[in-house]
Design a protein around this motif. Structure first.
Motif, short mmCIF file in Angstrom:
data_model
loop_
_atom_site.label_atom_id
_atom_site.label_comp_id
_atom_site.label_asym_id
_atom_site.label_seq_id
_atom_site.Cartn_x
_atom_site.Cartn_y
_atom_site.Cartn_z
N GLU A 204 4.32 7.02 6.32
CA GLU A 204 2.91 7.33 6.03
C GLU A 204 2.91 8.10 4.72
O GLU A 204 3.65 9.09 4.59
N ALA A 205 2.08 7.64 3.77
CA ALA A 205 2.09 8.28 2.46
C ALA A 205 1.89 9.79 2.55
O ALA A 205 2.58 10.56 1.88
N GLU A 206 0.98 10.21 3.43
CA GLU A 206 0.69 11.65 3.53
C GLU A 206 1.90 12.45 4.00
O GLU A 206 2.22 13.50 3.45
N GLU B 226 4.47 12.52 1.26
CA GLU B 226 4.06 13.48 0.22
C GLU B 226 4.45 14.90 0.64
O GLU B 226 4.91 15.69 -0.18
N LYS C 219 2.65 1.74 -3.35
CA LYS C 219 1.71 2.16 -4.41
C LYS C 219 1.33 3.63 -4.25
O LYS C 219 1.11 4.34 -5.22
N ASN C 220 1.25 4.07 -3.01
CA ASN C 220 0.94 5.48 -2.77
C ASN C 220 2.10 6.40 -3.16
O ASN C 220 1.90 7.55 -3.48
N ARG D 88 5.53 9.41 -7.68
CA ARG D 88 5.57 10.72 -7.03
C ARG D 88 6.93 11.41 -7.09
O ARG D 88 7.08 12.49 -6.53
N ARG E 211 0.84 -1.20 0.00
CA ARG E 211 0.00 0.00 0.00
C ARG E 211 0.88 1.26 0.00
O ARG E 211 0.65 2.20 -0.74
N LEU E 212 1.90 1.23 0.83
CA LEU E 212 2.79 2.40 0.93
C LEU E 212 3.51 2.66 -0.39
O LEU E 212 3.55 3.79 -0.88
#
Ligand code: PGA
Length: 253
Positions: free
Chosen positions: A236-238, A241, A27-28, A32, A24-25
């Motif tokens: 954490e993806a957020e 980012e 893929k996020n 990017r 999941r991580l």
């Protein structure tokens, strides 16, 4: 390291706990890598292959450790040819958690650096003082000269150094951009004392230690700091980012 780009390395350490979370991580994060930024993920060994298959071509793969021998009776260890074969570009060597929690010595770090170079991996050599008011000159000189013993002048250009003051790692208290810059200059000066200024004036130096979405730009916006090694904020993806957004906004070059 890619020319004219800042390098952001996501050091997942011993996280996350399941392959599903790791997928999941990644893929996020996939896709990017922003303009002016080279992105690398350093997952635990067990996720390297999965991360490689899911991170897209833009994102580089880094290992968190390597053994210095190529093969043989070294239970629990992973060699540089194995990492190269699975698609790793980088390997973090000499992280303070390995030095101080796993008992890694300067000699082991030196052997790892040489093995990584021999097998076409770019070592990200982590150095840094333990105490906030510690003797940074002495520590960096000892760590660098030890790690680079026997590394030839033709190879110094293939290394990346990460300045990671130990007191700033995982504490939420980062170094100041000015101090990190002076440490980066000191690192180049020490390496210059061994290899000469010409070969070391552009030696890439990253900063690591409580890097976040709030401060990444301040560190890597400086000309003498070439990127960041990010621990907690890469999980954490957020948050990650935000690190990338800050990296782009602070990219002065
Ligand atoms: P941190 O870790 O960002 O959680 O402080 C950095 C590192 O240890 O590489």
């Amino acid at each position: 390291m890619e020319k004219n780009k800042k390098l952001i390395v996501a050091n997942w350490k011993m996280n996350p706990q399941t392959a599903e979370e790791a997928l999941r991580l990644v893929k996020n994060i996939a896709g990017r890598a922003a303009r002016g930024v080279e992105l690398a993920i350093a997952p635990p060994f067990v996720y390297l292959d999965m991360v490689k298959k899911n991170c897209g071509r833009e994102i580089k793969l880094a290992a968190q450790n390597v053994h210095w021998e190529e093969r043989g009776a070294f239970t629990g260890e992973i060699s540089a040819p194995m990492l190269k074969n699975i698609g790793c570009d980088y390997v973090i060597i000499g992280h303070s958690e390995r030095r101080y929690k796993m008992g890694e010595t300067g000699e082991m770090i030196n052997l790892k650096i040489k093995s990584a170079l021999r097998h076409g991996l770019v070592p990200i050599l982590a150095v840094g003082e333990r105490e906030k008011n510690g003797d940074i000159k002495k520590t960096l000189a000892e760590q660098l000269t030890g790690a680079l013993e026997g590394v030839g002048a033709s190879e110094i250009g293939r290394l990346v150094i990460a300045y990671e003051p130990v007191w700033a790692i995982g504490t939420g208290v980062s170094d100041t951009p000015d101090h990190a810059l002076s440490a980066a200059l000191l690192i180049r000066k020490i390496a210059g004392g061994i290899y000469g200024k010409e070969l070391t004036e552009n030696l890439p130096v990253l900063y690591g230690g409580s890097v976040s979405g709030k401060n990444t730009g301040e560190f890597i916006g400086q000309k003498g700091i070439d990127g960041a090694l990010v621990g907690g904020a890469s999980l954490e993806a957020e948050n990650f980012e935000a690190v990338l957004a800050s990296a782009v906004s602070g990219d002065a070059e």
